[in-house]
Motif scaffolding. Structure first.
Motif, mmCIF file in Angstrom:
data_model
loop_
_atom_site.group_PDB
_atom_site.id
_atom_site.type_symbol
_atom_site.label_atom_id
_atom_site.label_comp_id
_atom_site.label_asym_id
_atom_site.label_seq_id
_atom_site.Cartn_x
_atom_site.Cartn_y
_atom_site.Cartn_z
ATOM 1 N N ARG A 10 0.818 -1.215 0.000
ATOM 2 C CA ARG A 10 0.000 0.000 0.000
ATOM 3 C C ARG A 10 0.855 1.269 0.000
ATOM 4 O O ARG A 10 0.507 2.253 -0.634
ATOM 5 C CB ARG A 10 -0.908 0.034 1.236
ATOM 6 C CG ARG A 10 -2.190 -0.729 1.090
ATOM 7 C CD ARG A 10 -3.172 -0.387 2.205
ATOM 8 N NE ARG A 10 -2.599 -0.419 3.543
ATOM 9 C CZ ARG A 10 -2.557 -1.491 4.332
ATOM 10 N NH1 ARG A 10 -3.062 -2.633 3.928
ATOM 11 N NH2 ARG A 10 -2.035 -1.425 5.538
ATOM 12 N N ASN A 11 1.970 1.242 0.718
ATOM 13 C CA ASN A 11 2.740 2.459 0.953
ATOM 14 C C ASN A 11 3.989 2.618 0.085
ATOM 15 O O ASN A 11 4.677 3.628 0.193
ATOM 16 C CB ASN A 11 3.160 2.529 2.423
ATOM 17 C CG ASN A 11 1.966 2.593 3.344
ATOM 18 O OD1 ASN A 11 0.990 3.265 3.054
ATOM 19 N ND2 ASN A 11 2.039 1.877 4.448
ATOM 20 N N CYS A 12 4.289 1.655 -0.755
ATOM 21 C CA CYS A 12 5.542 1.702 -1.506
ATOM 22 C C CYS A 12 5.359 1.931 -2.997
ATOM 23 O O CYS A 12 6.185 1.506 -3.799
ATOM 24 C CB CYS A 12 6.344 0.425 -1.262
ATOM 25 S SG CYS A 12 6.905 0.259 0.420
ATOM 26 N N ARG A 13 4.295 2.570 -3.382
ATOM 27 C CA ARG A 13 4.138 2.900 -4.798
ATOM 28 C C ARG A 13 5.204 3.929 -5.196
ATOM 29 O O ARG A 13 5.654 3.959 -6.313
ATOM 30 C CB ARG A 13 2.743 3.412 -5.063
ATOM 31 C CG ARG A 13 1.686 2.381 -4.621
ATOM 32 C CD ARG A 13 0.565 2.249 -5.592
ATOM 33 N NE ARG A 13 -0.433 1.328 -5.081
ATOM 34 C CZ ARG A 13 -0.449 0.034 -5.365
ATOM 35 N NH1 ARG A 13 0.476 -0.479 -6.122
ATOM 36 N NH2 ARG A 13 -1.379 -0.748 -4.889
ATOM 37 N N GLU A 14 5.562 4.780 -4.268
ATOM 38 C CA GLU A 14 6.718 5.669 -4.381
ATOM 39 C C GLU A 14 7.761 5.085 -3.425
ATOM 40 O O GLU A 14 7.407 4.383 -2.475
ATOM 41 C CB GLU A 14 6.357 7.094 -3.950
ATOM 42 C CG GLU A 14 5.297 7.747 -4.807
ATOM 43 C CD GLU A 14 5.779 8.003 -6.229
ATOM 44 O OE1 GLU A 14 6.965 8.356 -6.390
ATOM 45 O OE2 GLU A 14 4.979 7.834 -7.169
ATOM 46 N N PRO A 15 9.037 5.352 -3.645
ATOM 47 C CA PRO A 15 10.046 4.794 -2.732
ATOM 48 C C PRO A 15 9.764 5.157 -1.271
ATOM 49 O O PRO A 15 9.519 6.318 -0.942
ATOM 50 C CB PRO A 15 11.352 5.426 -3.213
ATOM 51 C CG PRO A 15 11.108 5.732 -4.656
ATOM 52 C CD PRO A 15 9.654 6.105 -4.739
ATOM 53 N N PHE A 16 9.738 4.136 -0.429
ATOM 54 C CA PHE A 16 9.541 4.291 1.009
ATOM 55 C C PHE A 16 10.930 4.292 1.638
ATOM 56 O O PHE A 16 11.575 3.256 1.738
ATOM 57 C CB PHE A 16 8.682 3.136 1.529
ATOM 58 C CG PHE A 16 8.484 3.120 3.011
ATOM 59 C CD1 PHE A 16 7.842 4.169 3.646
ATOM 60 C CD2 PHE A 16 8.931 2.047 3.770
ATOM 61 C CE1 PHE A 16 7.650 4.141 5.021
ATOM 62 C CE2 PHE A 16 8.735 2.012 5.138
ATOM 63 C CZ PHE A 16 8.092 3.066 5.764
#
Length: 154
Positions: A10-16
């Motif tokens: 859910r949270n890593c569509r952009e680099p986390f």
């Protein structure tokens, strides 16, 4: 630091991004009884969701104290290396989408524990030959006994 695969997806569509200090000493020492001590590890990098799964790319820096393989005297071994791994659920059995050179970690219960990841990678990067500075420079006599003597190849 722990995340479920679902949270990462859910949270890593952009680099986390990760910039953490992780104390994995107890895990490393439990898995390798020869390790004397491990400094907290600096971990910098990111997780990212791509077409194959959750990809982790980070750098780990730590210092491990190990016994010399010759004299058993403690030796500080600085470690500094990069990690590139994919994380998938352990229930996933079809890994054919990955290349043979990809490192794929199957996570039990879909839980990624960064301390475990750091510990496992530290253990993988431990050298097999560890010498004190004196031993490395040849200023230390090779062990010998009655009817035996340690010789170096080459």
């Amino acid at each position: 630091m722990n995340w479920t695969l679902n949270e990462l997806k859910r949270n890593c569509r952009e680099p986390f991004k990760i910039a953490e200090v992780i104390d994995a000493a107890s895990i490393v020492k439990a898995k390798n009884g020869n390790v004397i001590s491990v400094s907290p590890a600096n971990v910098n990098g990111f997780f990212l969701l791509d077409q194959l799964g959750v990809f982790g790319n980070f750098k780990i820096e730590a210092t491990v104290i190990l016994p010399s393989t010759r004299s058993l005297k403690p030796v500080k071994v600085p470690l500094n290396f990069g990690v590139n791994e994919y994380y998938v659920d352990a229930a996933e059995h079809d890994l054919s989408r990955f290349e043979q050179t990809d490192v794929v970690v199957q996570l039990k219960d879909g839980l990624l524990d960064l301390a475990e990841v750091v510990a496992d990678n530290l253990l993988i990067h431990l050298p097999s030959r560890i010498l004190t500075a004196e031993e490395e420079n040849g200023n230390w006599p090779l062990p010998k006994g009655k009817d035996w003597q340690l010789l170096e190849e080459g």
